[in-house]
Design an enzyme around this catalytic site. Structure first.
Site, PDB file in Angstrom:
ATOM      1  N   GLU A 101      40.561  43.003  40.675  1.00 17.28           N
ATOM      2  CA  GLU A 101      41.543  42.007  41.147  1.00 17.28           C
ATOM      3  C   GLU A 101      40.969  40.590  41.144  1.00 17.28           C
ATOM      4  O   GLU A 101      41.157  39.825  42.092  1.00 17.28           O
ATOM      5  CB  GLU A 101      42.083  42.388  42.532  1.00 17.28           C
ATOM      6  CG  GLU A 101      42.944  43.629  42.492  1.00 17.28           C
ATOM      7  CD  GLU A 101      43.715  43.904  43.775  1.00 17.28           C
ATOM      8  OE1 GLU A 101      43.722  43.055  44.674  1.00 17.28           O
ATOM      9  OE2 GLU A 101      44.304  44.989  43.858  1.00 17.28           O
TER      10      GLU A 101
HETATM   11  C1  LIG Z   1      36.657  50.491  38.941  1.00 19.89           C
HETATM   12  C2  LIG Z   1      37.546  49.531  38.261  1.00 19.89           C
HETATM   13  C3  LIG Z   1      38.922  49.682  38.348  1.00 19.89           C
HETATM   14  C4  LIG Z   1      39.766  48.827  37.652  1.00 19.89           C
HETATM   15  N1  LIG Z   1      41.115  49.057  37.654  1.00 19.89           N
HETATM   16  C5  LIG Z   1      41.908  48.345  36.805  1.00 19.89           C
HETATM   17  C6  LIG Z   1      43.284  48.690  36.629  1.00 19.89           C
HETATM   18  O1  LIG Z   1      43.801  49.620  37.244  1.00 19.89           O
HETATM   19  N2  LIG Z   1      44.007  47.969  35.747  1.00 19.89           N
HETATM   20  C7  LIG Z   1      43.475  46.935  35.035  1.00 19.89           C
HETATM   21  O2  LIG Z   1      44.177  46.345  34.238  1.00 19.89           O
HETATM   22  N3  LIG Z   1      42.178  46.571  35.196  1.00 19.89           N
HETATM   23  C8  LIG Z   1      41.382  47.259  36.045  1.00 19.89           C
HETATM   24  N4  LIG Z   1      40.056  46.911  36.199  1.00 19.89           N
HETATM   25  C9  LIG Z   1      39.533  45.771  35.467  1.00 19.89           C
HETATM   26  C10 LIG Z   1      39.068  44.601  36.323  1.00 19.89           C
HETATM   27  O3  LIG Z   1      40.169  43.871  36.772  1.00 19.89           O
HETATM   28  C11 LIG Z   1      38.106  43.788  35.442  1.00 19.89           C
HETATM   29  O4  LIG Z   1      36.913  44.532  35.412  1.00 19.89           O
HETATM   30  C12 LIG Z   1      37.868  42.415  35.952  1.00 19.89           C
HETATM   31  O5  LIG Z   1      38.996  41.624  35.709  1.00 19.89           O
HETATM   32  C13 LIG Z   1      36.650  41.742  35.319  1.00 19.89           C
HETATM   33  O6  LIG Z   1      36.598  41.905  33.942  1.00 19.89           O
HETATM   34  P1  LIG Z   1      35.242  42.383  33.258  1.00 19.89           P
HETATM   35  O7  LIG Z   1      34.735  43.545  34.015  1.00 19.89           O
HETATM   36  O8  LIG Z   1      35.490  42.558  31.825  1.00 19.89           O
HETATM   37  O9  LIG Z   1      34.228  41.187  33.511  1.00 19.89           O
HETATM   38  P2  LIG Z   1      34.071  39.851  32.632  1.00 19.89           P
HETATM   39  O10 LIG Z   1      35.397  39.218  32.461  1.00 19.89           O
HETATM   40  O11 LIG Z   1      33.275  40.155  31.434  1.00 19.89           O
HETATM   41  O12 LIG Z   1      33.237  38.931  33.610  1.00 19.89           O
HETATM   42  C14 LIG Z   1      31.821  38.983  33.722  1.00 19.89           C
HETATM   43  C15 LIG Z   1      31.370  38.006  34.803  1.00 19.89           C
HETATM   44  O13 LIG Z   1      31.700  36.679  34.424  1.00 19.89           O
HETATM   45  C16 LIG Z   1      32.353  36.027  35.500  1.00 19.89           C
HETATM   46  N5  LIG Z   1      33.301  35.064  34.951  1.00 19.89           N
HETATM   47  C17 LIG Z   1      34.217  35.245  33.978  1.00 19.89           C
HETATM   48  N6  LIG Z   1      34.905  34.109  33.760  1.00 19.89           N
HETATM   49  C18 LIG Z   1      34.411  33.188  34.615  1.00 19.89           C
HETATM   50  C19 LIG Z   1      34.695  31.821  34.900  1.00 19.89           C
HETATM   51  N7  LIG Z   1      35.641  31.137  34.263  1.00 19.89           N
HETATM   52  N8  LIG Z   1      33.974  31.214  35.860  1.00 19.89           N
HETATM   53  C20 LIG Z   1      33.014  31.868  36.540  1.00 19.89           C
HETATM   54  N9  LIG Z   1      32.704  33.149  36.303  1.00 19.89           N
HETATM   55  C21 LIG Z   1      33.386  33.796  35.372  1.00 19.89           C
HETATM   56  C22 LIG Z   1      33.055  37.130  36.262  1.00 19.89           C
HETATM   57  O14 LIG Z   1      33.273  36.736  37.617  1.00 19.89           O
HETATM   58  C23 LIG Z   1      32.036  38.255  36.145  1.00 19.89           C
HETATM   59  O15 LIG Z   1      31.100  38.127  37.162  1.00 19.89           O
HETATM   60  C24 LIG Z   1      39.213  47.751  36.912  1.00 19.89           C
HETATM   61  C25 LIG Z   1      37.826  47.573  36.853  1.00 19.89           C
HETATM   62  C26 LIG Z   1      36.999  48.448  37.504  1.00 19.89           C
HETATM   63  C27 LIG Z   1      35.521  48.255  37.389  1.00 19.89           C
END
Ligand SMILES: Cc1cc2nc3c(=O)[nH]c(=O)nc-3n(C[C@H](O)[C@H](O)[C@H](O)COP(=O)(O)OP(=O)(O)OC[C@H]3O[C@@H](n4cnc5c(N)ncnc54)[C@H](O)[C@@H]3O)c2cc1C
Length: 775
Positions: free
Chosen positions: A438
């Site tokens: 989220e």
């Molecule tokens: C257990 C679990 C359940 C989930 N359930 C769902 C679900 O039901 N439906 C769904 O659609 N998604 C789901 N997700 C996805 C979740 O919303 C994403 O993992 C999340 O949005 C982050 O994306 P990412 O993991 O690819 O990290 P990335 O986007 O690769 O981010 C990596 C890091 O970079 C930081 N970052 C990125 N952009 C910026 C910025 N502009 N400024 C500062 N920092 C930044 C982030 O904070 C993070 O620390 C789930 C994820 C997990 C792990």
């Protein structure tokens, strides 16, 4: 006068502001326009109306909600054995799934008229919170259908036919929903997804119908592996202009029954050892009719706005409730453990190092639960406070991380050794999930809280920005003129206000008559005025560049967050009858928060690029530097003491924990805690007479036989708590084998490629719709 001002003064400023103020992309605009402002706007405006805060009705449960919490929720908690779920079954037991569905745990937000429970935000939050004190896996399973996803989207935006069809099925668990937004390329930047939908004709119930051919690859989707209906976000294109709206339509959300031909779903991820259902899914040339779009054809391209609107409310409930539970569990168990575990012949809770951690946990439990209740109260008043939801998501999960780490440190080896008796490792492993989902926390802190808050909650900035973007030039100038001069008026007034309050240490700042808490209100009034001045200066000198200065933006966000969290703590104290006994924990929270606020101001002033402005701000706002020192040692001790002995204050702090039916570790801890408290007078007597061993004390006649027996029972109870699990080597290898046999794919799965416009597409197969959908 006004037209002279407009032409000669406002006009050049208007031109400058068009370049300087942050520009908004379409996705940013949708995020900013989603939801409402609420108490955050008062805090931003420099002069919060405390009577208004104290008059907000506290969040309350209706009788049927209380009955649900005392009945089905306790019953569900009794059925949950977290060790078995996470280490033996790799899933919730079938009877738990069946119970959740039959008692409508998945339909808490669905109105009663559609067969759901129609609960308030507070009841929803209380249910999630209580389940979270027993099992994160179960809590997440309940959270998802009640959070951002098909249920919420259908409820807010669905057509009447969609609502009539889906909501009753979702409410009673005939359909299990999931929501697919995240894809491998698009995580935090979800709007950059490459999942596509092409408007085309295809086979439907009544012959060839208008619909969408979908190709996607999603991952991390909670409940995905067992879902019967997938809420799918994708970018819709209409190359043949069948909808008459051009080629690029934008992000759209549709419901895809998972039995539809071409949908691949079922494989699982293992998220941090928590065995809730979560996994990837794919679709290759999946055809769905146009009525699958949530809200119907007229809502194509509105997916992002719909998601942001649902998120504005949902983010304030699920993770804050789970985190509040985690913090309360940390405080409750660590206080009890520190009271019964002796080292160097005294309970470890008497050591100052341990007390430091206990005090921090107690204050976090107080603040976060207060803020959760205040947020729920806003939601139940019909507000969707988007900025507050972001603050809650970030700070609740971060404070849970700190509290659980503190709990682990104090329990030491007892918490490190895994097994059914360990009541902390499951929550500990679950922390990164709350941090990531989220809106991952770094992004939420750096980009969302102030980035969105400055525009949303500021008294005039959004009006100014909207005026700047107005298509009619004259109207734009007129609107801008009005907002800008009101802004200037407030800024000048606030400069004197902030200056006066800073130079007098906030002593005369407005506050309600709140007895010993009055000075806390005064300080918040002082910092609120300082915040508006500092924010205005940053916006004036940096404009749109502030968006890229994430470190600065994060610090502003921290101050706004503290203002909200501390005012929520004061509101809690007021709503709970201004309890004198709770003052240490309230004072601790306030002193820590004030120190954070002053530190952040100091860091902002040290890093603001416009140095003369920074010097000026320092002169007005922090003439004597950082004056706060945080809680004193004596206050820390008094706060820690609250967790070490039973009291009404301790009960208020640790309320809402599920009774310990299935968790042997918690049962043992509770029993020993009660015994150690009851035996305290005997211990004191023995100590004063210089006898440590009850047998010797009995022999010397210092204590009675009954008292000696009581001390023996206590010693046995303490040994039972201190015990940790051990396993035969073959049991360990069986557990490891079982895990390695799991659903983790050894090879990356083939991923569908987005269809190339130039290539002829294979004719879509007729959709084999889910049984329920065909009914
Ligand atoms: C257990 C679990 C359940 C989930 N359930 C769902 C679900 O039901 N439906 C769904 O659609 N998604 C789901 N997700 C996805 C979740 O919303 C994403 O993992 C999340 O949005 C982050 O994306 P990412 O993991 O690819 O990290 P990335 O986007 O690769 O981010 C990596 C890091 O970079 C930081 N970052 C990125 N952009 C910026 C910025 N502009 N400024 C500062 N920092 C930044 C982030 O904070 C993070 O620390 C789930 C994820 C997990 C792990």
């Amino acid at each position: 006068m006004t037209s002279w001002r407009r032409d000669w003064i406002t006009k050049p400023i208007f031109g400058w502001a068009q370049k300087a103020l942050p520009s908004m992309s379409e996705t940013e605009r949708a995020a900013i326009e989603a939801g409402d402002v609420w108490w955050d706007a008062d805090l931003f405006a420099g002069n919060p109306d405390w009577d208004k805060l104290l008059a907000f009705p506290p969040a309350k449960l209706a009788p049927d909600e209380v009955a649900f919490l005392d009945g089905p929720v306790e019953e569900l908690c009794d059925m949950l054995n977290d060790w078995q779920i996470n280490h033996e079954l790799g899933d919730l037991p079938p009877e738990v799934w069946a119970f959740m569905k039959s008692k409508k745990f998945f339909g808490m937000i669905i109105p009663k008229s559609y067969g759901g429970l129609g609960f308030s935000a507070f009841a929803h939050s209380e249910v999630v919170r209580k389940i979270s004190t027993r099992s994160i896996t179960a809590a997440v399973t309940v959270m998802v259908p009640n959070s951002l996803g098909p249920g919420e989207l259908l409820h807010q935006f669905g057509t009447k036919e969609q609502q009539d069809h889906w909501l009753p099925r979702l409410a009673d668990g005939r359909e299990v929903p999931c929501f697919g937004l995240t894809s491998p390329e698009a995580g935090s930047d979800a709007a950059s997804m490459t999942d596509t939908g092409i408007v085309t004709m295809g086979p439907g119930k009544s012959g060839n119908v208008l619909g969408i051919r979908l190709n996607w690859h999603k991952r991390y989707i909670t409940l995905g592996p067992v879902a019967t209906v997938l809420g799918l976000a994708f970018k819709l294109k209409d190359p043949d202009n069948l909808l008459g709206r051009g080629e690029d339509i934008g992000i759209t959300v549709a419901l895809v029954p998972t039995e539809t031909d071409g949908v691949e779903i079922g494989r699982r991820h293992m998220p941090s050892g928590q065995m809730f259902q979560n996994g990837p899914n794919w679709g290759r040339d999946v055809f769905v009719p146009m009525e699958s779009v949530i809200g119907g054809q007229e809502r194509v391209g509105q997916g992002w706005q719909m998601l942001m609107s649902a998120l504005a409310a949902g983010r304030g409930i699920s993770l804050p409730s789970l985190s509040a539970a985690g913090i309360v569990m940390a405080a409750h168990t660590t206080g009890a453990y520190a009271a019964i575990r002796n080292q160097f012949n005294i309970p470890i809770g008497k050591f100052e190092g341990v007390q430091e951690r206990l005090a921090r946990m107690a204050a976090s439990a107080y603040v976060i639960d207060g803020a959760r209740r205040l947020t729920c109260a806003a939601l139940d008043m019909g507000k969707k406070p988007a900025v507050i939801s972001g603050i809650m998501k970030y700070h609740a999960t971060e404070r849970m991380r700190t509290a659980i780490n503190d709990a682990m440190d104090v329990h030491a080896g007892k918490a490190v050794i895994d097994g059914p008796l360990n009541y902390l490792t499951a929550i500990y492993r679950g922390i990164p999930i709350g941090i990531t989902v989220e809106g991952a926390n770094i992004l939420t802190r750096c980009l969302i809280i102030f980035g969105q808050g400055a525009i949303r909650s500021h008294p005039y900035l959004l009006s100014e920005m909207l005026a700047l973007g107005h298509k009619n030039k004259d109207r734009a100038l007129a609107h801008f003129d009005k907002a800008f001069w009101a802004h200037v008026g407030l800024a000048v007034k606030n400069l004197f206000r902030a200056w006066g309050r800073a130079w007098t240490g906030g002593r005369f700042a407005p506050a309600p008559d709140a007895g010993p808490a009055t000075p806390h209100f005064r300080q918040l009034s002082r910092y609120s005025a300082a915040f508006l001045l500092a924010a205005d200066m940053a916006l004036l000198t940096m404009g749109g560049a502030l968006k890229r200065r994430e470190m600065l933006s994060a610090r502003y966000g921290d101050i706004l967050s503290e203002l909200f969290l501390l005012s929520a703590a004061l509101k809690r104290w007021h709503d709970e009858g201004r309890q004198e006994a709770d003052l240490p924990v309230l004072d601790y929270a306030m002193q820590t928060g004030f120190l954070t606020i002053e530190q952040r101001f100091d860091e902002i002033l040290a890093n603001l690029p416009a140095r003369p402005i920074a010097w000026m701000l320092r002169f007005f706002l922090m003439p004597f530097g950082i004056r706060r020192r945080g809680p004193s040692d004596a206050l820390m001790q008094a706060t820690a003491e609250i967790l070490l002995t039973p009291s009404a204050t301790r009960d208020r702090l640790t309320t809402g924990i599920a009774r310990d039916a299935e968790n042997e570790g918690l049962k043992r801890l509770q029993r020993a805690f009660e015994l150690v408290t009851a035996a305290e007078p005997i211990r004191e007597k023995m100590k004063s007479l210089g006898a440590r061993d009850p047998a010797i004390a009995l022999e010397r006649g210092f204590i009675t036989r009954a008292e000696a027996e009581q001390m023996k029972i206590l010693a046995e109870a303490v040994s039972a708590v201190v015990a940790v699990d051990d396993f035969a080597p073959e049991e360990i290898s069986a557990l490891v084998k079982q895990k390695s046999k799991g659903d983790v794919p050894s090879q990356p799965r083939p991923q569908p490629q987005p269809p190339q416009k130039s290539k002829p597409q294979p004719k879509p197969k007729p959709p084999r719709r889910a049984k329920a959908a065909a009914e």
